[in-house]
Motif scaffolding. Structure first.
Motif, mmCIF file in Angstrom:
data_model
loop_
_atom_site.group_PDB
_atom_site.id
_atom_site.type_symbol
_atom_site.label_atom_id
_atom_site.label_comp_id
_atom_site.label_asym_id
_atom_site.label_seq_id
_atom_site.Cartn_x
_atom_site.Cartn_y
_atom_site.Cartn_z
ATOM 1 N N MET A 1 0.850 -1.199 0.000
ATOM 2 C CA MET A 1 0.000 0.000 0.000
ATOM 3 C C MET A 1 0.881 1.241 0.000
ATOM 4 O O MET A 1 1.967 1.264 0.571
ATOM 5 N N ASN A 2 0.428 2.221 -0.672
ATOM 6 C CA ASN A 2 1.212 3.441 -0.835
ATOM 7 C C ASN A 2 0.675 4.569 0.022
ATOM 8 O O ASN A 2 -0.414 5.071 -0.240
ATOM 9 N N PRO A 3 1.386 4.973 1.044
ATOM 10 C CA PRO A 3 0.861 6.054 1.879
ATOM 11 C C PRO A 3 0.917 7.376 1.127
ATOM 12 O O PRO A 3 1.985 7.908 0.901
ATOM 13 N N GLY A 4 -0.243 7.896 0.761
ATOM 14 C CA GLY A 4 -0.364 9.257 0.222
ATOM 15 C C GLY A 4 0.560 9.606 -0.924
ATOM 16 O O GLY A 4 1.358 10.521 -0.844
ATOM 17 N N CYS A 5 0.468 8.871 -1.998
ATOM 18 C CA CYS A 5 1.210 9.252 -3.197
ATOM 19 C C CYS A 5 0.443 10.393 -3.827
ATOM 20 O O CYS A 5 -0.712 10.241 -4.199
ATOM 21 N N ASN A 6 1.053 11.552 -3.901
ATOM 22 C CA ASN A 6 0.294 12.727 -4.322
ATOM 23 C C ASN A 6 0.305 12.896 -5.842
ATOM 24 O O ASN A 6 1.307 13.256 -6.430
ATOM 25 N N ILE A 7 -0.822 12.601 -6.434
ATOM 26 C CA ILE A 7 -0.925 12.755 -7.886
ATOM 27 C C ILE A 7 -1.799 13.957 -8.175
ATOM 28 O O ILE A 7 -3.000 13.957 -7.903
ATOM 29 N N ASP A 8 -1.173 14.985 -8.705
ATOM 30 C CA ASP A 8 -1.917 16.194 -9.025
ATOM 31 C C ASP A 8 -2.493 16.018 -10.428
ATOM 32 O O ASP A 8 -1.843 16.303 -11.427
ATOM 33 N N TYR A 9 -3.704 15.548 -10.483
ATOM 34 C CA TYR A 9 -4.301 15.211 -11.780
ATOM 35 C C TYR A 9 -5.709 15.767 -11.864
ATOM 36 O O TYR A 9 -6.453 15.731 -10.900
ATOM 37 N N LEU B 1 -1.611 16.913 -15.611
ATOM 38 C CA LEU B 1 -0.882 16.087 -14.649
ATOM 39 C C LEU B 1 0.286 16.903 -14.118
ATOM 40 O O LEU B 1 1.126 17.366 -14.898
ATOM 41 N N ASP B 2 0.301 17.098 -12.806
ATOM 42 C CA ASP B 2 1.392 17.847 -12.167
ATOM 43 C C ASP B 2 1.629 19.197 -12.831
ATOM 44 O O ASP B 2 2.763 19.569 -13.132
#
Lengths: 687, 265
Positions: free
Chosen positions: A1-9, A30-31
């Motif tokens: 599990m990925n804690p809070g991968c921030n994808i600005d999409y 994206l970003d």
């Protein structure tokens, strides 16, 4: 599990910035970068498709060439500066020139690519802040003939139907429009109509791609359109195919038309146009017998010194056969730019305010004086080409150009340069350093379609949203903000807006045809065709259904007149100009899109095979093409798309600019230049 | 509201709430139109829809390129899963980082696409339907004799306006350098592009990749029956090589090998 991968999409639904089709585009962000587009499947125009430019409409946004800072000229160079300094310079100069020489010494070129809100603000700026009606834009160069002619004979200068109806047509007559290349999604609709059984008639001096799908293809000499259209009507009358009931009930002036049409027999038309008379008869009959026939046209009809007469003749033909006011019929001028329809609707024109409300109508002027809280000038202003002349003659001393590139798109570029260089002050607002910006005293970095909110109006009068996906690049600002800042700097109080939405609300209050349109409605309904007079009005897909906007449609007979400059012994070739599918207008956006550049890297001159043999040139050889205005070097494309004696050069390429060669002789009523006909000589380049 | 959509929203909301993924890719209805979207917050999920369908592999790839560490949920129909499998084999998508939510197509959808496998390997939402017979879509073309077929394809290719929509919409088209853009294969700036070269290059490149999703045909503005073209080649590929794109996670693609020798069972 990925804690809070921030994808600005995010995805944002907007409208394509290229042509007047008005395709819907979903931008993928994206970003902080626009990385791709998806055409929505439900959008009535795109229907899940786009042309090659649309699929790449995001690429130029992040080009490293984007103007990111205000620039001030210091000698030969430009120096980056702050907004404060740049705006002060603009304000001081415009004020000074206006106060010392009178308001009419200043002009504004608005933008058919900017939003409705921005064009409205430019119109307001010219009139309220500068005190002049000297505002115009590139519609002058493309569909001015349409706006004038249809405005007169129908009462409304816009496309009467929508491309979404073409699949219901029984016959589509396409003339002066290379539809598959210039309005690809509309061209695609015409092909779909053909698949469903519609008859297609193409009339064009060049054997364009659509001609191969025509049931009948006619190839007239350039500039002879009044003759063949009158010929059509002559045949329709003698075959008794005209719509007597429609003529009787809905029109006036028929008898006068009949008198003129009598003279355009198939024999005479063949002499003038070169169209074999039996083919003319066949085509006219095919059009005449159709239950629902639509006429589609574009620059081949409008860009002539007889442009207004050409459009009047198209209107005559449509009215004669009762093909106005019903689904799948109509007079359909295809507007070029993404928002040229809107720029006209917003009154970025020297003789009208928004919604074509005339400056010569006292009641209208008073309404706007009340709304804008200022006295307004009553004399009509200068049009685009007239501004060049005025600059050359020293009457026009300052010009504020937004999102236009007259140094490549206006006729007779050498004269344009002369005019622009003579100005005391030139300020250019753009997203790239265009050929016009190169001559400016101040360059202001504007925002692309992805960096601001607003609306565009497509060729079928449909207003659509443009939505902000990313912040303006670098220090660039949304164009509406820049215009307001200049206005405020010059002391005006009428430019306090917190958003484009507020501007649109003001437009709606002042413009009956836009009065019922709101951003909330556009969020739900996607596209609303004006006139839309009230909030619960659905919009008007088809014009002139029960009555013409002016009451009755008016027949206006036209006589054939020759183009202004025809080939002669010294300049034996006829040059006609236009566009290619892969680039857009002055190429500021498309020539910075690698996939488009890899298709077409530079300009060319289309030359008939027989002519090539006589000149001793092969494909890709360089030739020198010269007219009375100037000379360019350009590679040859040997093709039978052009008949003998005719050559074609697209105008997108500064290094071989077609408009060095064209002349600025105008249609007297619309003031549109005759881009489609001038005389040139061609020589092989030695060495 | 459609019960499949309601079910999908439930499943997606749960995944997001439990933070088992960083986002879920599915179509969203937004600002009046639908399009593929990455749902990251539960509040957004009420806008999730299932139709019209959009290819989802493209968005997976886009996001994984910038965020290779992201764990992504994806609502996949049969064709989507097949595309993801093939892209996984080609090293373009990290399948391990995906949580697939299997959506079965309805009977109506299967008929519209002429699809013979309208379901993913595991169906989480909806009920699996049989689908059409494998050659339903291409049968009318196969009935034509060779001359008729030549005319059929030539006429269709002659309508092409080189939008490259078939390539842009295709989940399998990921090459950084595309042969369609090479001057020695296809001259630039001409429409229609050279017949039949342009379309046959694409068709051959699709031979071991096409998953029959139909997006190419849906994106074609002039209605060229592209999916049928590729399905015809797929038929031959199956007959000659026993290969069906997307059906197996381990069998190497035909036109590409990532190792010295093809991976075999």
């Amino acid at each position: 599990m990925n804690p809070g991968c921030n994808i600005d999409y995010n995805t944002v639904l907007t409208t394509c910035p290229y042509c007047g089709c008005g395709c819907g585009l979903q931008l993928h962000v994206l970003d902080g970068r626009v990385v791709g587009v998806t055409p929505p499947k439900e959008h009535p125009i795109s229907r899940g498709s786009l042309c090659i430019k649309g699929w790449n409409a995001h690429v130029f946004i992040h080009s490293k060439d984007r103007l990111t800072k205000p620039l001030i000229r210091k000698g030969d160079k430009f120096v980056a500066t702050s907004w404060g300094k740049a705006l002060n310079l603009v304000v001081d100069n415009l004020k000074k020139i206006r106060d010392e020489n009178g308001p009419d010494a200043v002009g504004v070129l608005a933008s058919a690519r900017c939003t409705n809100e921005e064009n409205y603000l430019l119109s307001k700026f010219a009139r309220v802040v500068l005190g002049t009606n000297n505002i115009d834009h590139c519609a002058r160069l493309c569909h001015a003939s349409t706006v004038v002619a249809l405005g007169e004979v129908f009462g409304s200068g816009a496309m009467t139907n929508s491309p979404t109806e073409f699949e219901k047509s029984d016959c589509i007559l396409v003339t002066g429009s290379n539809t598959l290349e210039q309005h690809p999604l509309i061209g695609a609709t015409i092909l779909k109509a053909r698949d469903k059984g519609a008859k297609i008639i193409v009339v064009d001096p060049r054997k364009i791609m659509l001609a191969r799908f025509a049931d009948i293809y006619l190839q007239p000499k350039p500039g002879t359109d009044v003759a063949w259209i009158n010929g059509f009507m002559n045949i329709i009358l003698s075959e008794n195919l005209h719509d007597k009931e429609f003529i009787e009930k809905r029109t006036e002036g028929f008898e006068e038309l009949r008198e003129t049409i009598k003279k355009y027999t198939p024999e005479r038309v063949e002499k003038i146009t070169g169209i074999p008379k039996n083919k003319l008869v066949e085509a006219a009959k095919m059009f005449g017998v159709a239950e629902r026939a639509a006429i589609v046209y574009s620059m081949g009809i409008t860009q002539h010194v007889t442009g207004v007469d050409n459009v009047r003749s198209i209107a005559n033909l449509a009215m004669l056969t009762g093909n106005v006011g019903r689904e799948g019929t109509g007079v359909n001028p295809l507007r070029g730019q993404n928002n040229v329809q809107g720029a006209c609707d917003m009154g970025a024109l020297p003789n009208v305010y928004t919604g074509y409300q005339k400056i010569t109508d006292e009641k209208i002027v008073e309404k706007f004086e009340e709304a804008w809280q200022t006295k307004l000038p009553r004399n009509a202003g200068l049009t685009v080409v007239e501004m060049t002349e005025a600059a050359v003659e020293g009457r026009l001393k300052a010009l504020y150009v937004v999102g236009e590139n007259p140094m490549l798109s206006d006729p007779d570029i050498n004269r344009v340069r002369k005019g622009l260089e003579k100005l005391d002050f030139l300020v250019v607002q753009d997203i790239f350093m265009s050929e016009t910006a190169e001559l400016a005293d101040v360059v202001l970095p504007g925002a692309s379609y992805a960096e601001k909110d607003g609306t565009f109006t497509a060729t079928d009068r449909c207003v659509q949203r443009v939505r902000k996906a990313i912040e303006p690049i670098g220090d660039a600002k949304a164009d509406w903000e820049i215009i307001c800042a200049i206005a405020k700097g010059m002391g005006s109080h009428g430019f306090e807006y917190s958003s484009p939405k507020e501007v649109f609300e003001e437009i709606a209050r002042l413009t009956p045809s836009y009065a019922g349109i709101t951003y909330e409605r556009l969020d739900k309904e996607l596209r609303i065709p004006w006139p839309c007079p009230t909030r619960d009005h659905p919009g008007t897909p088809i014009l002139h259904v029960e009555r013409f906007t002016r009451g009755k449609g008016r027949f206006t007979p036209a006589e054939y007149r020759e183009p202004a400059e025809l080939p002669d012994d010294e300049y034996p070739f006829l040059l006609t100009t236009g566009r290619t599918l892969f680039h857009y207008h002055t190429g500021t956006m498309t020539r910075r899109t690698p996939k488009l550049v890899s298709e077409v890297e530079t300009g060319y001159v289309e030359l008939n095979g027989e002519d090539a043999k006589i000149l001793g040139v092969k494909n890709n050889d360089l030739v020198v093409v010269t007219s009375r205005r100037g000379s360019i070097q350009v590679p040859v494309w040997v093709t039978d798309r052009v008949p003998r004696g005719v050559v074609f050069i697209p105008f997108h390429f500064a290094e071989c600019a077609a408009n060095v060669l064209t002349h600025a002789k105008l249609d007297p009523e619309a003031k549109i230049p005759e881009y489609k006909v001038c005389a040139v000589k061609i020589e092989k380049k030695n060495g | 509201m459609n019960s499949l959509e309601a079910e999908t929203r439930r499943v997606v909301s749960k995944l997001l709430e439990e933070k088992r993924v960083d986002g879920v890719i599915a179509p969203r209805r937004h600002q009046g139109c639908t399009g593929p979207h990455l749902f990251q917050r539960v509040e957004e999920v009420e806008k999730l829809v299932l139709t019209p369908k959009y290819p989802v592999a493209n968005l997976c790839l886009l996001i994984q390129t910038k965020h290779p560490e992201a764990k992504l949920g994806v609502v996949v129909r049969g064709c989507d899963e097949r595309a993801i499998r093939e892209l996984g084999k080609l090293g373009q998508i990290d399948v391990e980082k995906l949580v697939l939510i299997g959506l079965a197509c309805t009977e109506e959808e299967a008929v519209r696409c002429g699809c013979s496998q309208p379901y993913p390997s595991r169906v989480d939402i909806g009920v699996k339907v049989e689908g059409e017979k494998p050659d339903t879509k291409v049968a009318p073309i196969k009935e034509k004799n060779l001359l008729e077929r030549l005319k059929f394809w030539s006429e269709n290719f002659s309508k092409c306006i080189k939008c490259y929509g078939c390539r842009e919409a295709c989940p399998m088209c990921v090459c950084e350098e595309c042969m369609l853009e090479k001057w020695f294969w296809v001259k630039g700036g001409e429409i229609p592009p050279e017949i039949p070269t342009f379309h046959l290059i694409r068709a051959y490149h699709m031979a071991d990749k096409c998953t029959g999703c139909g997006e190419c045909e849906a994106a074609c503005p002039v209605g060229i029956p592209l999916t049928s073209l590729y399905l015809l080649i797929l038929e031959d590929v199956k007959k000659l090589f026993g290969y069906e794109p997307g059906r197996d996670e381990r069998i190497s693609p035909l036109l590409t090998t990532l190792e010295e020798a093809p991976i075999s069972e």
